[in-house]
Design a protein around this motif. Structure first.
Motif, PDB file in Angstrom:
ATOM      1  N   GLY C   4       3.917  -5.418 -36.144  1.00  9.28           N
ATOM      2  CA  GLY C   4       3.780  -6.544 -35.231  1.00  9.28           C
ATOM      3  C   GLY C   4       3.060  -7.698 -35.905  1.00  9.28           C
ATOM      4  N   PRO C   5       3.215  -8.914 -35.413  1.00  6.94           N
ATOM      5  CA  PRO C   5       2.574 -10.079 -36.036  1.00  6.94           C
ATOM      6  C   PRO C   5       1.066  -9.931 -36.103  1.00  6.94           C
ATOM      7  N   ALA C   6       0.492  -9.263 -35.107  1.00  7.72           N
ATOM      8  CA  ALA C   6      -0.971  -9.131 -35.111  1.00  7.72           C
ATOM      9  C   ALA C   6      -1.408  -8.302 -36.300  1.00  7.72           C
ATOM     10  N   VAL C   7      -0.675  -7.214 -36.578  1.00  8.21           N
ATOM     11  CA  VAL C   7      -1.028  -6.369 -37.713  1.00  8.21           C
ATOM     12  C   VAL C   7      -0.958  -7.192 -38.995  1.00  8.21           C
ATOM     13  N   ASN C   8       0.137  -7.928 -39.143  1.00  9.74           N
ATOM     14  CA  ASN C   8       0.320  -8.727 -40.341  1.00  9.74           C
ATOM     15  C   ASN C   8      -0.774  -9.771 -40.473  1.00  9.74           C
ATOM     16  N   PHE C 155       3.417   5.329 -28.543  1.00  9.88           N
ATOM     17  CA  PHE C 155       2.673   4.177 -28.032  1.00  9.88           C
ATOM     18  C   PHE C 155       2.626   3.043 -29.047  1.00  9.88           C
ATOM     19  N   ALA C 156       2.947   3.344 -30.313  1.00  7.76           N
ATOM     20  CA  ALA C 156       2.918   2.296 -31.325  1.00  7.76           C
ATOM     21  C   ALA C 156       3.920   1.195 -30.997  1.00  7.76           C
ATOM     22  N   ALA C 157       5.014   1.560 -30.350  1.00  4.12           N
ATOM     23  CA  ALA C 157       6.055   0.566 -30.105  1.00  4.12           C
ATOM     24  C   ALA C 157       5.972  -0.056 -28.724  1.00  4.12           C
ATOM     25  N   ILE C 158       5.078   0.441 -27.889  1.00  3.16           N
ATOM     26  CA  ILE C 158       4.974  -0.109 -26.535  1.00  3.16           C
ATOM     27  C   ILE C 158       4.142  -1.386 -26.586  1.00  3.16           C
ATOM     28  N   PRO C 159       4.662  -2.492 -26.126  1.00  5.56           N
ATOM     29  CA  PRO C 159       3.848  -3.706 -26.126  1.00  5.56           C
ATOM     30  C   PRO C 159       2.844  -3.704 -24.974  1.00  5.56           C
ATOM     31  N   PHE C 160       1.563  -3.747 -25.330  1.00  6.87           N
ATOM     32  CA  PHE C 160       0.516  -3.776 -24.305  1.00  6.87           C
ATOM     33  C   PHE C 160       0.206  -5.208 -23.890  1.00  6.87           C
ATOM     34  N   LEU C 164      -0.510  -7.423 -28.812  1.00  7.55           N
ATOM     35  CA  LEU C 164      -1.041  -6.078 -28.935  1.00  7.55           C
ATOM     36  C   LEU C 164       0.120  -5.095 -29.048  1.00  7.55           C
ATOM     37  N   VAL C 165       0.866  -5.212 -30.110  1.00 11.36           N
ATOM     38  CA  VAL C 165       1.940  -4.259 -30.337  1.00 11.36           C
ATOM     39  C   VAL C 165       2.003  -3.989 -31.835  1.00 11.36           C
TER      40      VAL C 165
END
Lengths: 258, 397, 468
Positions: C4-8, C155-160, C164-165
């Protein structure tokens, strides 16, 4: 076939919705306490069981002052949980000198109570045997000195009431009375109100204690008797000696006999 | 239709599985030695005796009235009916000789009917509740138990105990009805009928439940008779037989007893005599008992001071007769919730019975297990056990 | 691997434009593990209390209401003031309890059963980890971990929330189904490794059931994929945004009766996937004692319990994401979007939490209502009811899209956050009404005919259920 399939699905959905509706209604009723449908369970021991009715068969209780030791209860008992001795009192009435109920044998059937001719035997409303509760803790321990203490019905009621209250809230008088009746640190784990014994060892211990006391009493009585006898003998001898001294020598009747 | 697989088509390798004596669904300490091929049961042999307490032998050692508390322990789920069976048997023995004849007061007879039918209700509530719990529905069980608790409250007021009543005595009952008992019982019945409708909506009408019971372990009427099934298990197979109506004891002959029988209630998949029929017959019997209690309450004569009074008393004087009962042998059968509870009593004229033999419904129900538990699913074992409503102390005694 | 963009962003922030593996790891921990630990774990734990409380309320009981936080408070005080004598510690504790609000809060925690939760946790950790004789050691020990992995990977793929995904992969929906398949391996290993015939039967049942029910789950997800034209879960969420203040009408479940049906089917198939009543073949308390986890105790048993509740949450989150607008609020988005980023994230995560908690409560409600199916009935339900219904729905959905497209209902929807607008079948009010009325009316007619033909009930049963 398709219609049966559709019908099956409809029935399933219908039953599902009906069931969910029913449980939802249970939930709402329970939460709001409607229609008497609040929680039916009881928070024991904080919320002790309600005693319903007067015929509750709790523990056996014998009112020793009116028991005539007729053994009717003993004969009616299917499990032989009674053992009793009697002796005559000053008015020549039978009174129990020992009345043991083995509560570990008792099956609470109430046949003995129905057989009792004097209504001295009854079943209390107290049924608590859990030593973790206040009542249980008090009612099931006594020390040796308290072992033979008999209680009247009002005393039993009073004891149950006092034992159910926190000890700190009792008045000094009540506390002293309660301590005289029961002893939480007592060495005898005994039946309700000191009338029964739980394990054979405890029973044997109490019996031995009683035997010892009885022997002591007997020994004391024998000693007293012996002393009295000696005293009497001495008195008689003294009297005889005095008589002998008073009567003239020869035949005591003065020679009047033919 | 429970399964298309028959025992004959099963593979040769079997797995032995011991269900019980400590298993959640064997209602106590029944043990089933099950041979399965995967999920299909090839053979199941019941093994009992874990709860044997020699009650019949004890009966030879205690005096006549002292055995009544032991009958409580034969079937503790319906102790009133168990008491009643023994007392009726002893009364019949006493009545064989005019010198020792005993006349049970009418009021006592009515009270007996009331308590027996109330206890039948509470016993059937355990039966249907436990069966639904075996099938995974926990909520109906607890609602059934909640209703049973109300009956127990009434009984506690009546005789002081909640489970082992020792209430019915030889020659009557131990106590008269307590004050306000009639109103209490009527109020309970009114609330109970409404509650049962919700219970039935929740579980009886549920498709999952119905489909799990439908067609499972169906017993033909001939088989039911041949294996000696009794009570609701027999009636579930469509045999119209009820001791209360066909061989009445007490004052059942004055009451109109209607007997529900199994008719394949499950509909499409069901067969007469399957588990669902036995379940529904019990529910219908509950309704019938409610009606009988109401009738008996109407018949109840007014109480009088003298307890041995032939109408308004509640306990005939039998102490003298029981010291020297007539010699002989009597057989009595009564309708307990788990079917016929029969007593054979042999008296040698002494104050203790010579022989007390008790015949109970659960024991005969066990005889057909081996026949039924072939080619059904593992999960059906608990359905079958639940539908027969066995109580293990009654099997072992 | 696409994160996800946040991780990057985090990884780039830590170690430059070409982030090294450990920086990506830290990003994953921040975006995947922490939300799972912070949202899913507590709800899974509280789920057990919810279960017990709801069950108690339905059964006229109290439920857990006795164990409080007093013990934990005492422990904290003892640790914090270890240098003081006992009496002083007790006085401090009494003073803390007497503070305004504290006593009330403690009482509430006690009555609501949360104290029980803490006690259970401590008990579970403290209990002896029994490995019975005759078990297949490694298999027995490893099984709970696999079950837990299967419950947490998806849950890694579920967008919270918008950012937050952890995994924003184009095959997100497929990944969720695949990753949750780990659980069944765990169950089978537990059943085999226990060396107990009841466990073995339970494990086998679990495999047969879970593998079968993957089909309806997959088909139901396929319906959504068909409708939205993407498998990326985050894009599916964005697709459900209609840009109005009544944004709940944009949710998939209101688009077509077929999608609504698929939502129900996905929910029930998911119920079967996580082995809950009425599908709890594998545990089947009254048949198999406790099925695959008969021999487990302590923490290993706790892992199974945690896996079960996490899977329930997963099903709730999946249904919410696919059909109920994911983390979107039902009353429009602009008011959330205008908030600062951290607040927006919290609100979005909270909305998803409410949605899947409702799903969990529904599952609990079902559990305490319905009896259990039999093994063959579970299979029959799957293959003869759920799968045909899924296929029918897919067909109906395809037909709807075809006709809608022909009627000129394809528009480009509003852009959502950083996700550009996508093609929608966006019919006007009349078209929407037709979409609903025609299939529902057809089904109603079919049901009426079927009831007339097959819907007889025995009169005795009618009498028992109050003439209904």
């Amino acid at each position: 076939m398709i219609l049966a399939w559709v019908n099956g699905i409809y029935e399933g959905v219908d039953a599902f919705l009906t069931g969910m509706g029913t449980t939802a209604r249970f939930l709402v009723e329970n939460v709001r306490g409607q229609g008497g449908a609040t929680a039916v369970t009881r928070q024991y021991p904080q919320q002790p069981a309600e005693i319903v009715g007067e015929r509750v068969r709790g523990h056996l209780f014998n009112k020793a002052d009116i028991c005539i030791v007729c053994h009717a209860c003993d004969k009616a008992c299917p499990v032989d949980c009674f053992s009793m001795d009697g002796e005559r009192d000053a008015n020549n009435k039978m009174r129990a000198s020992r009345f043991d109920i083995d509560l570990s044998k008792c099956i609470y059937c109430g046949l003995c109570v129905r057989a009792c001719p004097t209504d001295s035997l009854s079943m209390t409303t107290g049924f608590e045997i859990d030593p973790h509760t206040d009542a249980g803790r008090y009612l099931f321990r006594r020390n040796t000195g308290q072992l033979d203490r008999k209680l009247d019905a009002p005393d039993v009621v009073r004891m149950a009431q006092l034992a159910n209250q926190p000890r700190e809230s009792l008045s000094a008088e009540d506390r002293a009375w309660l301590d005289s009746v029961v002893d939480p640190a007592g060495e005898h784990l005994i039946g309700m109100y000191g009338l029964g014994y739980f394990t054979p060892e405890e029973k044997a211990k109490a019996d031995a204690e009683r035997e010892r006391k009885k022997k002591e009493k007997e020994a004391a009585a024998a000693a007293a008797k012996a002393a009295k006898a000696a005293l009497e003998k001495a008195a008689a001898e003294k009297a005889l000696a005095a008589k002998e001294a008073a009567t003239p020598a020869g035949r005591p009747d003065g020679g009047n006999a033919p | 239709m429970s399964t298309d697989v028959t025992v004959e088509t099963l593979g040769g390798e079997r797995m032995k599985l011991n269900m019980g004596p400590h298993h959640p669904a064997t209602h106590g300490v029944l043990r089933l030695m099950v041979e399965t091929d995967g999920e299909i049961v090839a053979k199941a042999v019941p093994d009992h005796g874990f709860l044997h307490r020699s009650i019949e032998k004890i009966g030879e050692c205690v005096e006549w009235p002292m055995f009544v508390p032991y009958t409580d322990r034969i079937d503790y789920v319906c102790a009133m009916n168990a008491n009643l069976a023994y007392c009726v048997a002893v009364e019949k023995l006493l009545n064989t000789d005019p010198a020792t004849a005993v006349q049970v007061p009418l009021r006592a007879e009515c009270i007996r009917i009331i308590v027996a039918e109330l206890n039948r209700i509470s016993s059937h509530l355990v039966a249907v509740g436990a069966m639904s719990m075996d099938l995974g529905a926990y909520t109906p069980f607890l609602h059934g138990i909640a209703q049973r608790e109300t009956v127990n409250d009434i009984f506690e007021k009546l005789c002081g105990q909640r489970l082992t009543y020792n209430f019915v005595t030889i020659g009557g009952v131990a106590f008269d009805l307590h004050k306000g008992a009639e109103a209490e019982i009527t109020a309970f019945l009114d609330a109970f009928e409404k509650e049962m409708i919700r219970f039935n909506k929740l579980i009886t009408a549920n498709t999952i439940f119905r489909d799990r019971c439908a067609g499972v372990a169906a017993i033909s009427a001939a088989d039911a008779v041949a294996y000696g099934l009794v009570g609701p298990n027999l009636r579930g197979s469509g045999v119209d037989w009820d001791i209360r109506r066909d061989e009445p004891y007490g004052i059942y002959d004055r009451l109109a007893v209607r007997v529900p029988v199994g008719q394949g209630f499950a509909g499409r998949n069901g067969r007469v005599g399957d588990c669902y029929d036995r379940f529904v017959v019990r529910l219908l019997e509950i309704n019938e008992s409610v009606r009988l209690v109401r009738e008996a309450l109407k018949m109840l004569p007014a109480p009088v001071e003298k307890k041995t009074d032939a109408t308004g008393g509640y306990q005939a004087d039998v102490a003298k007769q029981l010291r020297k009962p007539p010699k002989g042998e009597v057989r009595v059968r009564t309708e307990a919730p788990r079917g016929e509870m029969g007593y054979v009593i042999v008296s040698d004229g002494s104050k203790t019975p010579y022989r007390v033999r008790c015949r109970t419904g659960s024991f005969t129900a066990c005889s057909i297990f081996q026949k039924l538990m072939r080619g059904i699913f593992m999960a059906d074992i608990v359905t079958v056990i639940g539908s027969f409503d066995i109580v293990v102390p009654e099997i072992d005694r | 691997m696409e994160f996800g963009p946040a991780v990057n962003t985090i990884a780039t922030w830590i170690s430059g434009p070409d982030p090294s593996w450990w920086a990506v790891g830290i990003g994953l921990v921040a975006v995947w593990v922490i939300p799972v630990l912070a949202i899913v774990f507590p709800v899974a734990a509280v789920g057990q209390i919810i279960e017990r409380k709801v069950a108690a309320a339905m059964q006229r009981r109290h439920g857990p209401n006795t164990v409080g936080m007093d013990g934990i408070l005492r422990l904290v005080v003892r640790l914090a003031f270890f240098f003081l004598p006992r009496a002083a510690q007790d006085r401090i504790q009494a003073r803390i309890t007497a503070l305004p609000g504290v006593g009330w809060t403690l009482g509430l925690l006690q009555r609501s059963g949360l104290g029980q939760l803490a006690a259970d946790g401590v008990k579970m950790i403290g209990k002896e980890d029994i490995v019975p004789a005759g078990t297949d050691g490694l298999v027995f020990r490893a099984a709970p971990y696999l079950a837990l992995v299967g419950a947490f990977l998806p849950f890694a793929a579920i967008p919270f929330a918008q950012n937050l995904v952890a995994l924003e992969v184009p095959v997100g929906a497929l990944y969720v189904v695949a990753a949750s398949g780990f659980t069944v391996v765990g169950l089978l290993m537990a059943g085999w490794g226990s060396g107990n015939k009841f466990s073995l039967l339970g494990g086998m049942r679990a495999v047969a059931q879970v593998v079968s029910y993957e089909i309806p789950v997959g088909l139901a997800i396929a319906g959504v994929v068909l409708w939205c034209g993407t498998m990326d879960l985050h894009q599916i969420v964005a697709h459900q945004y209609n840009g109005q203040w009544y944004s709940f009408l944009g949710w998939n479940i209101f688009q077509s009766p077929f999608l609504a049906l698929l939502a129900c089917l996905l929910f029930f198939a998911g119920l079967a996937e996580c082995q809950r009543t009425p599908f709890d073949m594998a545990e089947a308390e009254s048949e198999l004692v406790s099925g695959f986890n008969t021999e487990y105790s302590g923490l290993r048993w706790g892992m199974f319990a945690m896996a079960e509740y996490s899977e329930m949450i997963l099903v709730g989150a999946l249904v919410s994401t696919l059909f109920l607008g994911g983390y979107q609020s039902p009353i429009g988005e602009p008011w959330i979007m205008s908030l600062p980023g951290w607040l927006e994230t919290i609100i979005h995560a909270g909305i998803l939490l409410v949605k899947f908690t409702l799903g969990v409560v529904l599952m609990v409600w079902i559990r305490w209502t319905l009896p259990r199916f039999r093994v063959d009935q579970v299979m029959r339900l799957c293959w003869l009811t759920l799968v045909p219904l899924c296929l029918l729905s897919l067909f109906g959905l395809a037909l709807t899209m075809l006709l809608g497209g022909l009627a000129g209902g394809v528009h480009t929807g509003p852009a959502y956050g950083r996700i550009p607008g996508m093609q929608h079948i966006n019919l006007d009010a009349l078209g929407w009404l037709v979409t609903w009325v025609v299939p529902v009316g057809f089904a109603a007619v079919l049901v009426a005919v079927a009831r007339r033909r097959h819907g007889q009930m025995h009169p005795a049963l009618k009498q028992l259920t109050g003439g209904a």
